[in-house]
Design a protein around this motif. Structure first.
Motif, PDB file in Angstrom:
ATOM      1  N   SER A 150       1.198  10.234  -6.215  1.00 57.09           N
ATOM      2  CA  SER A 150       1.611  11.392  -5.427  1.00 57.09           C
ATOM      3  C   SER A 150       1.287  11.189  -3.948  1.00 57.09           C
ATOM      4  O   SER A 150       2.086  11.514  -3.067  1.00 57.09           O
ATOM      5  CB  SER A 150       0.909  12.651  -5.954  1.00 57.09           C
ATOM      6  OG  SER A 150       1.240  13.769  -5.181  1.00 57.09           O
ATOM      7  N   SER A 192       3.719   8.682  -2.459  1.00 55.82           N
ATOM      8  CA  SER A 192       5.087   9.197  -2.295  1.00 55.82           C
ATOM      9  C   SER A 192       5.243   9.930  -0.959  1.00 55.82           C
ATOM     10  O   SER A 192       6.327   9.936  -0.370  1.00 55.82           O
ATOM     11  CB  SER A 192       5.450  10.133  -3.451  1.00 55.82           C
ATOM     12  OG  SER A 192       4.702  11.329  -3.391  1.00 55.82           O
ATOM     13  N   ASP A 228       6.330   7.620   1.594  1.00 58.30           N
ATOM     14  CA  ASP A 228       7.577   6.940   1.246  1.00 58.30           C
ATOM     15  C   ASP A 228       7.344   5.636   0.495  1.00 58.30           C
ATOM     16  O   ASP A 228       8.124   4.676   0.604  1.00 58.30           O
ATOM     17  CB  ASP A 228       8.436   6.684   2.484  1.00 58.30           C
ATOM     18  CG  ASP A 228       9.045   7.974   3.021  1.00 58.30           C
ATOM     19  OD1 ASP A 228       9.332   8.875   2.209  1.00 58.30           O
ATOM     20  OD2 ASP A 228       9.206   8.091   4.254  1.00 58.30           O
ATOM     21  N   HIS A 241       7.127   4.495  -3.294  1.00 57.91           N
ATOM     22  CA  HIS A 241       7.435   5.072  -4.604  1.00 57.91           C
ATOM     23  C   HIS A 241       7.033   4.126  -5.736  1.00 57.91           C
ATOM     24  O   HIS A 241       7.438   2.961  -5.765  1.00 57.91           O
ATOM     25  CB  HIS A 241       8.930   5.403  -4.684  1.00 57.91           C
ATOM     26  CG  HIS A 241       9.365   6.370  -3.620  1.00 57.91           C
ATOM     27  ND1 HIS A 241       9.032   7.704  -3.650  1.00 57.91           N
ATOM     28  CD2 HIS A 241      10.076   6.164  -2.474  1.00 57.91           C
ATOM     29  CE1 HIS A 241       9.522   8.308  -2.580  1.00 57.91           C
ATOM     30  NE2 HIS A 241      10.168   7.398  -1.853  1.00 57.91           N
TER      31      HIS A 241
END
Length: 295
Positions: free
Chosen positions: A242, A245, A248, A250
């Motif tokens: 989390s 993410s 950016d 992933h």
């Protein structure tokens, strides 16, 4: 945390007995360092001044800090500084050693200096250990600046303290290419980067994670106990994914797995962080962007 490190050191050097060590650890959980004691330890008051203030307290129902300010021994800012140290584990340890007539301040200071030299700690690192601040302590043992790996390890250690046990010891991290294990629980993360995150060790070491996380007492490292450790890993990695993410980056988490009596092999560094929980060593293993196999 410093109490555990220094207490273990004193025990190892036969400066205290096993029963004294156990009593010290127990007393630290319920005690708070006295303001006068802290002021003397921090060299803001002399022993004579602290005793004088204590004597006045016997006659007047007033706080130590207020009396010290009135006498001109301390400034209000210094009192506030001392108040913030009352729950400090280092201060509580020193007070416990002295109040139980186990060691004098001179003996303690000499042993701390030996402790620093024997373990190769710098003054800055020793201050970090004394602070009790885990965010300052982790970099003493782990290179937190390694991309992704450092962040992953830091988060895992914080979560051990939050969810498993807040009295842990860290040892200096190291790297290997092969890691034989008795028991291991692990998870692979894939995507923009590939990570392998695991906890490995003897069965009792992993039980020290499994039982508190599940809030259930496991006596053997069976499938249920492994599931608990795996769930802790999944929880930790979910928080890590989390966080990434938002930057950016992933990654997806594969289902956690477990294994026994094999060897972890990587074509890159396996970063190993030894963590002592209840006297048992569990190794946190992290591999970033390298192939990992279990043979």
């Amino acid at each position: 945390m410093f109490g555990l490190y220094f207490g273990d050191y004193l025990l190892e050097k036969n400066k205290i007995s096993q029963s004294q060590y156990e009593d010290i650890m127990l007393q630290q959980k319920t005690s708070r360092a006295k303001l006068g004691f802290i002021a003397v330890s921090e060299k803001l008051l002399t022993t004579k001044q602290a005793e004088e203030v204590n004597e006045i307290q016997k006659q007047k129902d007033r706080r130590f800090g207020d009396i010290a300010i009135e006498k001109g021994y301390l400034l209000a800012e210094e009192v506030n500084y001392l108040l913030n140290l009352q729950g400090n584990p280092y201060m509580k340890l020193i007070q416990t050693l002295m109040e139980n007539n186990i060691m004098s301040m001179k003996e303690i200071e000499s042993c701390i200096e030996d402790f620093k030299k024997d373990y190769g700690f710098s003054d800055t690192e020793l201050d970090a250990l004394k602070s009790g601040d885990i965010d300052r302590i982790i970099p003493v043992f782990v290179d937190v600046n390694i991309p992704l790996t450092g962040e992953c390890i830091t988060l895992a250690i914080r979560n051990i303290i939050r969810f498993i046990n807040n009295n842990i010891l860290l040892k200096k991290a190291y790297t290997v290419k092969n890691y034989p294990f008795r028991s291991i629980a692990y998870q692979r993360l894939v995507g923009n980067h590939e990570l392998f995150v695991a906890f490995a060790g003897e069965d009792q070491a992993l039980l020290d994670i499994a039982s508190p996380f599940a809030k259930e007492e496991f006596t053997t490292m069976d499938e249920d106990a492994f599931d608990s450790v795996c769930e802790f890993i999944n929880c930790n990695n979910g928080l890590f994914a989390s966080k990434l993410s938002k930057e950016d980056i992933h990654i997806d988490m594969t289902p956690p797995e477990f294994n026994k009596n094999k060897t972890l092999v990587s074509d890159g560094d396996i970063y190993v962080v030894p963590i002592i929980i209840n006297g048992n060593q569990t190794d946190l293993l992290v591999v970033t962007d390298h192939k990992v196999a279990i043979n």
